[in-house]
Scaffold this active site. Sequence first.
Site, PDB file in Angstrom:
ATOM      1  CB  THR A  44       3.741   1.004  11.983  1.00 44.30           C
ATOM      2  OG1 THR A  44       3.644   0.732  10.579  1.00 44.30           O
ATOM      3  CG2 THR A  44       3.937  -0.292  12.759  1.00 44.30           C
ATOM      4  CD  GLU A  99       1.341  -1.720   9.863  1.00 43.25           C
ATOM      5  OE1 GLU A  99       1.413  -1.593  11.104  1.00 43.25           O
ATOM      6  OE2 GLU A  99       1.671  -0.827   9.051  1.00 43.25           O
ATOM      7  CB  SER A 146       6.377   4.098   0.288  1.00 43.61           C
ATOM      8  OG  SER A 146       5.139   4.769   0.261  1.00 43.61           O
ATOM      9  CG  HIS A 186       2.456  -3.132   3.491  1.00 40.06           C
ATOM     10  ND1 HIS A 186       2.733  -3.434   2.173  1.00 40.06           N
ATOM     11  CD2 HIS A 186       2.440  -1.787   3.575  1.00 40.06           C
ATOM     12  CE1 HIS A 186       2.860  -2.312   1.482  1.00 40.06           C
ATOM     13  NE2 HIS A 186       2.697  -1.291   2.316  1.00 40.06           N
ATOM     14  CG  HIS A 218       0.838   0.720  -0.152  1.00 40.14           C
ATOM     15  ND1 HIS A 218       0.093   0.667   1.009  1.00 40.14           N
ATOM     16  CD2 HIS A 218       0.620  -0.453  -0.792  1.00 40.14           C
ATOM     17  CE1 HIS A 218      -0.553  -0.491   1.055  1.00 40.14           C
ATOM     18  NE2 HIS A 218      -0.241  -1.188  -0.013  1.00 40.14           N
TER      19      HIS A 218
END
Length: 324
Positions: free
Chosen positions: A175, A136, A278, A84, A51
């Site tokens: 997570t 995710e 990210s 993800h 992302h």
Amino acid sequence: MNAILPIRRPLTVILANPRGFCAGVDRAIQIVERAIQKYGAPVYVRHEIVHNHHVVARLRELGAVFVEELHECPDDRPVVFSAHGVPKSAPAEAERRNMFYLDATCPLVSKVHLDAERHHMAGREIVLIGHAGHPEVDGTLGQLPDGAIKLVETVGDVAFVQVSDPDKLAFVTQTTLSMDDTADIITALKARFPNIVGPHGRDICYATTNRQEAIKTLSPGCDLVLVVGSSTSSNSQRLVEVAMKAGAQDAKLIDDADMIQPAWFEGVSRLGLSAGASAPEVLVEGVLDWLAARFDLSISTEETARETVIFKLPRVLVEETAAQ
């Protein structure tokens, strides 16, 4: 006569460390890059590989085509599953269509999937702590039959969880959540279901934990904290929340330096700076360049952990690199 340059106001900048790319993100990006190198363009990617708008744009320029579902992909081109994770239906469809696919799911997300399956095989119902609609979460829900996993987003949701047997219950978590918020939800679950079983260790990944601890340490005393990351990034959004709860006077999420507004710096003498897992470091450097052009900077680093984790690439990509 030489023009007199205005004196730049001093600004103290505290850099969070760790910040930016984690091992799972780095692995996922390398998988796409090496797949394009080996198989040529286009290589299809189911959902954004990570992302971050800048990462996605760069990979698109290299030849990646981002789609939301496999029906958008031709049968004869490689497809990469994002970091993800994906529901089991995705690889099943790829295999049915004889597609070549590479799984870039973060190994720590895969661990959550395995925990959920283990609990299911043991006859337990499962509570997933996470945000509805996040890929995710969709991937984790898709590991088991419909109804096997119940999603809880807030402490308030716990009161409405309906289970068949409170003594056969387990929980797993997304997570990239806030450690503190998740701890409150787990406490509420354990209060209502004393025999609920948790994961071995914890599900919130080491990188999410480390970045939150770093920003929690530097935020007290900061007039402003900037977090570099995209609005679609859950872990980046959580860093902004953690900064505010830790004592920062203000905190903002920015994609890059172009989003910075000079008005934010009125009365600011101490700035905290971090980046989501990210977000590439070049974006942090861009923010520092923006600041250096306007302020007399004093830069220090608040290091709370050192990360040495490396996740292996798929063998088919490593063997090709070695042969070249």
